[in-house]
Write a protein that holds these residues in place. Sequence first.
Motif, PDB file in Angstrom:
ATOM      1  N   ARG A  85      -0.577   0.856  10.006  1.00 32.74           N
ATOM      2  CA  ARG A  85       0.815   0.473  10.310  1.00 32.74           C
ATOM      3  C   ARG A  85       1.307  -0.586   9.328  1.00 32.74           C
ATOM      4  O   ARG A  85       2.463  -0.557   8.895  1.00 32.74           O
ATOM      5  N   VAL A  86       0.449  -1.517   8.966  1.00 36.37           N
ATOM      6  CA  VAL A  86       0.813  -2.559   8.008  1.00 36.37           C
ATOM      7  C   VAL A  86       0.860  -1.982   6.600  1.00 36.37           C
ATOM      8  O   VAL A  86       1.751  -2.305   5.814  1.00 36.37           O
ATOM      9  N   ALA A  87      -0.099  -1.112   6.275  1.00 37.88           N
ATOM     10  CA  ALA A  87      -0.120  -0.483   4.956  1.00 37.88           C
ATOM     11  C   ALA A  87       1.159   0.310   4.706  1.00 37.88           C
ATOM     12  O   ALA A  87       1.664   0.341   3.574  1.00 37.88           O
ATOM     13  N   ALA A  88       1.689   0.936   5.749  1.00 33.39           N
ATOM     14  CA  ALA A  88       2.943   1.692   5.606  1.00 33.39           C
ATOM     15  C   ALA A  88       4.092   0.769   5.209  1.00 33.39           C
ATOM     16  O   ALA A  88       4.973   1.159   4.425  1.00 33.39           O
ATOM     17  N   MET A  89       4.086  -0.457   5.710  1.00 35.32           N
ATOM     18  CA  MET A  89       5.122  -1.420   5.343  1.00 35.32           C
ATOM     19  C   MET A  89       4.953  -1.874   3.897  1.00 35.32           C
ATOM     20  O   MET A  89       5.935  -2.051   3.172  1.00 35.32           O
ATOM     21  N   HIS A  90       3.711  -2.049   3.468  1.00 40.96           N
ATOM     22  CA  HIS A  90       3.464  -2.371   2.065  1.00 40.96           C
ATOM     23  C   HIS A  90       4.025  -1.263   1.169  1.00 40.96           C
ATOM     24  O   HIS A  90       4.735  -1.533   0.194  1.00 40.96           O
ATOM     25  N   ALA A  91       3.682  -0.026   1.519  1.00 38.83           N
ATOM     26  CA  ALA A  91       4.134   1.113   0.715  1.00 38.83           C
ATOM     27  C   ALA A  91       5.648   1.175   0.664  1.00 38.83           C
ATOM     28  O   ALA A  91       6.244   1.479  -0.376  1.00 38.83           O
ATOM     29  N   GLY A  92       6.291   0.884   1.792  1.00 36.19           N
ATOM     30  CA  GLY A  92       7.746   0.929   1.852  1.00 36.19           C
ATOM     31  C   GLY A  92       8.414  -0.033   0.901  1.00 36.19           C
ATOM     32  O   GLY A  92       9.507   0.246   0.388  1.00 36.19           O
ATOM     33  N   ARG A  93       7.783  -1.156   0.633  1.00 37.68           N
ATOM     34  CA  ARG A  93       8.359  -2.116  -0.327  1.00 37.68           C
ATOM     35  C   ARG A  93       8.482  -1.493  -1.718  1.00 37.68           C
ATOM     36  O   ARG A  93       9.498  -1.662  -2.401  1.00 37.68           O
ATOM     37  N   PHE A  94       7.432  -0.800  -2.145  1.00 34.90           N
ATOM     38  CA  PHE A  94       7.465  -0.180  -3.469  1.00 34.90           C
ATOM     39  C   PHE A  94       8.503   0.937  -3.526  1.00 34.90           C
ATOM     40  O   PHE A  94       9.260   1.050  -4.501  1.00 34.90           O
ATOM     41  N   ARG A  95       8.549   1.761  -2.485  1.00 33.41           N
ATOM     42  CA  ARG A  95       9.545   2.838  -2.454  1.00 33.41           C
ATOM     43  C   ARG A  95      10.952   2.279  -2.453  1.00 33.41           C
ATOM     44  O   ARG A  95      11.817   2.746  -3.214  1.00 33.41           O
ATOM     45  N   ASP A  96      11.210   1.272  -1.624  1.00 33.46           N
ATOM     46  CA  ASP A  96      12.558   0.713  -1.518  1.00 33.46           C
ATOM     47  C   ASP A  96      12.996   0.024  -2.807  1.00 33.46           C
ATOM     48  O   ASP A  96      14.192  -0.111  -3.067  1.00 33.46           O
ATOM     49  N   ALA A  97      12.023  -0.415  -3.603  1.00 40.21           N
ATOM     50  CA  ALA A  97      12.344  -1.050  -4.885  1.00 40.21           C
ATOM     51  C   ALA A  97      12.563  -0.015  -5.991  1.00 40.21           C
ATOM     52  O   ALA A  97      12.825  -0.388  -7.141  1.00 40.21           O
ATOM     53  N   GLY A  98      12.433   1.261  -5.644  1.00 37.24           N
ATOM     54  CA  GLY A  98      12.646   2.309  -6.636  1.00 37.24           C
ATOM     55  C   GLY A  98      11.466   2.528  -7.562  1.00 37.24           C
ATOM     56  O   GLY A  98      11.612   3.132  -8.625  1.00 37.24           O
ATOM     57  N   LEU A  99      10.293   2.074  -7.162  1.00 36.44           N
ATOM     58  CA  LEU A  99       9.089   2.235  -7.981  1.00 36.44           C
ATOM     59  C   LEU A  99       8.355   3.505  -7.560  1.00 36.44           C
ATOM     60  O   LEU A  99       8.384   3.880  -6.387  1.00 36.44           O
ATOM     61  N   SER A 100       7.682   4.151  -8.475  1.00 37.78           N
ATOM     62  CA  SER A 100       7.057   5.429  -8.140  1.00 37.78           C
ATOM     63  C   SER A 100       5.632   5.578  -8.652  1.00 37.78           C
ATOM     64  O   SER A 100       4.905   6.454  -8.191  1.00 37.78           O
ATOM     65  N   ARG A 101       5.197   4.743  -9.603  1.00 40.33           N
ATOM     66  CA  ARG A 101       3.855   4.852 -10.179  1.00 40.33           C
ATOM     67  C   ARG A 101       3.105   3.552  -9.901  1.00 40.33           C
ATOM     68  O   ARG A 101       3.304   2.556 -10.576  1.00 40.33           O
ATOM     69  N   ILE A 102       2.251   3.597  -8.867  1.00 43.36           N
ATOM     70  CA  ILE A 102       1.615   2.384  -8.364  1.00 43.36           C
ATOM     71  C   ILE A 102       0.118   2.431  -8.621  1.00 43.36           C
ATOM     72  O   ILE A 102      -0.513   3.481  -8.477  1.00 43.36           O
ATOM     73  N   VAL A 103      -0.451   1.301  -8.983  1.00 41.14           N
ATOM     74  CA  VAL A 103      -1.902   1.188  -9.085  1.00 41.14           C
ATOM     75  C   VAL A 103      -2.371   0.182  -8.033  1.00 41.14           C
ATOM     76  O   VAL A 103      -1.798  -0.897  -7.885  1.00 41.14           O
ATOM     77  N   ASP A 104      -3.374   0.592  -7.270  1.00 38.92           N
ATOM     78  CA  ASP A 104      -3.952  -0.230  -6.213  1.00 38.92           C
ATOM     79  C   ASP A 104      -5.296  -0.736  -6.718  1.00 38.92           C
ATOM     80  O   ASP A 104      -6.299  -0.011  -6.697  1.00 38.92           O
ATOM     81  N   LEU A 105      -5.311  -1.979  -7.193  1.00 38.52           N
ATOM     82  CA  LEU A 105      -6.510  -2.563  -7.791  1.00 38.52           C
ATOM     83  C   LEU A 105      -7.398  -3.162  -6.702  1.00 38.52           C
ATOM     84  O   LEU A 105      -6.991  -4.074  -5.988  1.00 38.52           O
ATOM     85  N   GLY A 106      -8.624  -2.653  -6.610  1.00 36.01           N
ATOM     86  CA  GLY A 106      -9.505  -3.086  -5.530  1.00 36.01           C
ATOM     87  C   GLY A 106      -9.123  -2.368  -4.263  1.00 36.01           C
ATOM     88  O   GLY A 106      -8.927  -2.990  -3.218  1.00 36.01           O
ATOM     89  N   CYS A 107      -9.042  -1.044  -4.320  1.00 36.98           N
ATOM     90  CA  CYS A 107      -8.453  -0.257  -3.225  1.00 36.98           C
ATOM     91  C   CYS A 107      -9.365  -0.109  -2.026  1.00 36.98           C
ATOM     92  O   CYS A 107      -8.932   0.365  -0.977  1.00 36.98           O
ATOM     93  N   GLY A 108     -10.654  -0.470  -2.157  1.00 34.54           N
ATOM     94  CA  GLY A 108     -11.556  -0.301  -1.017  1.00 34.54           C
ATOM     95  C   GLY A 108     -11.651   1.160  -0.609  1.00 34.54           C
ATOM     96  O   GLY A 108     -11.749   2.060  -1.451  1.00 34.54           O
ATOM     97  N   ILE A 109     -11.591   1.429   0.683  1.00 36.54           N
ATOM     98  CA  ILE A 109     -11.698   2.804   1.170  1.00 36.54           C
ATOM     99  C   ILE A 109     -10.371   3.552   1.057  1.00 36.54           C
ATOM    100  O   ILE A 109     -10.279   4.710   1.452  1.00 36.54           O
ATOM    101  N   GLY A 110      -9.325   2.878   0.549  1.00 34.24           N
ATOM    102  CA  GLY A 110      -8.083   3.576   0.226  1.00 34.24           C
ATOM    103  C   GLY A 110      -6.976   3.499   1.243  1.00 34.24           C
ATOM    104  O   GLY A 110      -6.039   4.304   1.195  1.00 34.24           O
TER     105      GLY A 110
END
Length: 391
Positions: A85-110
Amino acid sequence: MEATELRELLSTEGLRLLDSLPPFDQAADVVKSVAALRKAGHSPALVAAVLSQSKLRSRATAKFGPFADRMLFTEAGLEQATRLRVAAMHAGRFRDAGLSRIVDLGCGIGADALAMAAIDLRVTGVERDEVTAAIAAYNLAPFEQAGIEHASAEDVDLADYDGVYLDPARRDGVRRLKDPADWSPSLDFAFGIGSRLPTGVKLGPGVDRDLIPAGAEAQWISVDRDVVELGVWFGAVARPGVGRAALVIGEHGTAELTAAADSPDVELGPLGEYLYEPDGAVIRARLIGDLARSIDARMISDQIAYLSSDTKVETPFAVGFRITETLPLDERAIKKRLQTLGIGTLEIKKRGVDIDPAAFRSKLSLKGNGKATLFLTRVEGKRVALVAERI
């Protein structure tokens, strides 16, 4: 998890066996379960791997809901993973900013990469631990726009990305690393990326606030009254004019307090009929003053994060109590009064006094059917005990 265990688990036999198991039952006889699977012809290594994974999936339901039933986990990876539920809010920030190519550094289990892929962002997860990277690849396999690289965050070329998310590892095996310079990647490295690109950095909620860069947005998040993380946001994924935020998630849904900076406290005042305990995210964000003004409450003592008022108010940002007794903070007086009231179930909270609640409880000889909350604190600088009931 060792690589040999992962190979067992990722085999066709392993995945079929895992998916065929009934829901994990903590009370089940493990010896009988192992014996039954061994009798069916499965190797000891495979049985150990699938039973361990079944237990992790059961625990993961609290963070991932039904999605946990198709995911794989490690013990450390699950503990450190962002709630979906929290990760979805993180993702929404990038989408709302108009960004589309994201790198998750230290992604753990994803977990965060999974949320990004679910809203059609192109995401690459980077993980330096080989086993964890393989598990993240499995978890992200349903999404064509997601991929995993086995590499260190410091070695990644960021030229192909327009947004960055980092969750620095703050443990070395079982040891917690106190110095941010020892994190992987280091905090300076993470914040350095934030000075160049739209970036989100996930940190523990208790991190030294003096480390937060000026101009960044700092958002503390609590889930069901448990403060789970501090997110530090830079560039296009930070909200204009927001320097401090407290996001509270619970049965009520989501609610948020925001401000440009720490809010000034309200004035001290007399103890009223009602006491309010601010959510931990509000306390960490230092927005207690804004909360107090919004519910017309006052502070009861300097540097004590309790608020009081004469009226009952419902707010997602605090838990409310009605004060029924005010007693001197004297063990014998409190014990005698609680026995008179027939209090057998007691919740003890304390702020501003050097008392061990567990040791204090052991001396009260609680008996009876009544329930109450006991606050051990200071009011206008004086040590008091407040008997209260939740509202």
